[in-house]
Design an enzyme around this catalytic site. Sequence first.
Site, PDB file in Angstrom:
ATOM      1  N   CYS A  85      48.392  33.084  95.664  1.00 35.76           N
ATOM      2  CA  CYS A  85      48.055  34.495  95.825  1.00 35.76           C
ATOM      3  C   CYS A  85      47.913  34.888  97.305  1.00 35.76           C
ATOM      4  O   CYS A  85      48.912  34.968  98.005  1.00 35.76           O
ATOM      5  CB  CYS A  85      46.823  34.830  94.989  1.00 35.76           C
ATOM      6  SG  CYS A  85      46.756  36.567  94.559  1.00 35.76           S
ATOM      7  N   HIS A 186      47.001  32.550  89.834  1.00 31.25           N
ATOM      8  CA  HIS A 186      45.896  31.634  90.168  1.00 31.25           C
ATOM      9  C   HIS A 186      45.845  30.404  89.260  1.00 31.25           C
ATOM     10  O   HIS A 186      45.087  30.399  88.287  1.00 31.25           O
ATOM     11  CB  HIS A 186      44.564  32.388  90.061  1.00 31.25           C
ATOM     12  CG  HIS A 186      44.341  33.354  91.170  1.00 31.25           C
ATOM     13  ND1 HIS A 186      43.707  33.009  92.346  1.00 31.25           N
ATOM     14  CD2 HIS A 186      44.698  34.653  91.295  1.00 31.25           C
ATOM     15  CE1 HIS A 186      43.668  34.068  93.145  1.00 31.25           C
ATOM     16  NE2 HIS A 186      44.259  35.072  92.531  1.00 31.25           N
ATOM     17  N   GLU A 188      44.379  27.742  89.692  1.00 28.33           N
ATOM     18  CA  GLU A 188      43.069  27.069  89.754  1.00 28.33           C
ATOM     19  C   GLU A 188      42.089  27.688  88.759  1.00 28.33           C
ATOM     20  O   GLU A 188      41.012  27.153  88.550  1.00 28.33           O
ATOM     21  CB  GLU A 188      42.514  27.118  91.194  1.00 28.33           C
ATOM     22  CG  GLU A 188      41.919  28.438  91.660  1.00 28.33           C
ATOM     23  CD  GLU A 188      42.954  29.535  91.977  1.00 28.33           C
ATOM     24  OE1 GLU A 188      44.146  29.357  91.678  1.00 28.33           O
ATOM     25  OE2 GLU A 188      42.532  30.584  92.499  1.00 28.33           O
TER      26      GLU A 188
HETATM   27  N1  GLN Z   1      45.198  41.306  97.311  1.00 28.77           N
HETATM   28  C1  GLN Z   1      44.842  40.109  98.021  1.00 28.77           C
HETATM   29  C2  GLN Z   1      45.459  40.097  99.414  1.00 28.77           C
HETATM   30  O1  GLN Z   1      46.178  40.956  99.762  1.00 28.77           O
HETATM   31  C3  GLN Z   1      45.292  38.871  97.268  1.00 28.77           C
HETATM   32  C4  GLN Z   1      44.511  38.752  95.990  1.00 28.77           C
HETATM   33  C5  GLN Z   1      44.254  37.358  95.560  1.00 28.77           C
HETATM   34  O2  GLN Z   1      44.397  36.391  96.294  1.00 28.77           O
HETATM   35  N2  GLN Z   1      43.778  37.245  94.333  1.00 28.77           N
HETATM   36  O3  GLN Z   1      45.206  39.216 100.169  1.00 28.77           O
END
Ligand code: GLN
Length: 205
Positions: A85, A186, A188
């Site tokens: 992410c 995610h 994890e």
């Molecule tokens: N929206 C977050 C970002 O721009 C990422 C979200 C996440 O890691 N769950 O960094």
Amino acid sequence: MVTIGIVAFQGGFYEHYAMLLRAFAETSIEGEVKLVKKKKDLEGLDGIIIPGGESTTIGKIAHKTGILYDIKEVIESGKPTLATCAGAIMLAKKVRDAKVPEFSQPLLGVMDIGVVRNYFGRQRESFELDLHIEGMDEAPYRGIFIRAPAIVDIWGGARAISKITYNKEEIIVFASQGSILATTFHPELTGDARIHKRFISLVKR
Ligand code: GLN
């Protein structure tokens, strides 16, 4: 024995820690996990994880503490890397935001992917979806997406490992390049250690 470091400035580093211990337990690979906050913590690592969270915060702290470029060196030296992410945002060579037209944030810029932050917008901040992941045919993988980015562009050495269709668009949610794995979801946060097991077997190689 392998040593994996998790960048631990902000975000889901403890969840990765727990999932790695589980992945070690479910394989015959012996390993230890270190939290990375200082340059010294990068010594002797065989692989590194950049967790999800807020990429602007992770980038700013890494920059301030002066280890952003040291982390980049570790990744560019070929050490297996798992980025999830916000971590995937950190790795991308091209980043834009779904809403904010101009912005800059400290990034690692090592992967041939273009991402759009907060792609799925606010209303759909979180959703779950069964994913089909290349090389993981036994059962679908439950993808948990939280204010997720989308990989909208891919070139050079990177390739797609999993895609979804959203608003009739094909979007990449899992990409790899050499020994880098990047997910926009995610792994994890599921009870499924398959992605972490794939990662530790890359580290073990
Ligand atoms: N929206 C977050 C970002 O721009 C990422 C979200 C996440 O890691 N769950 O960094």
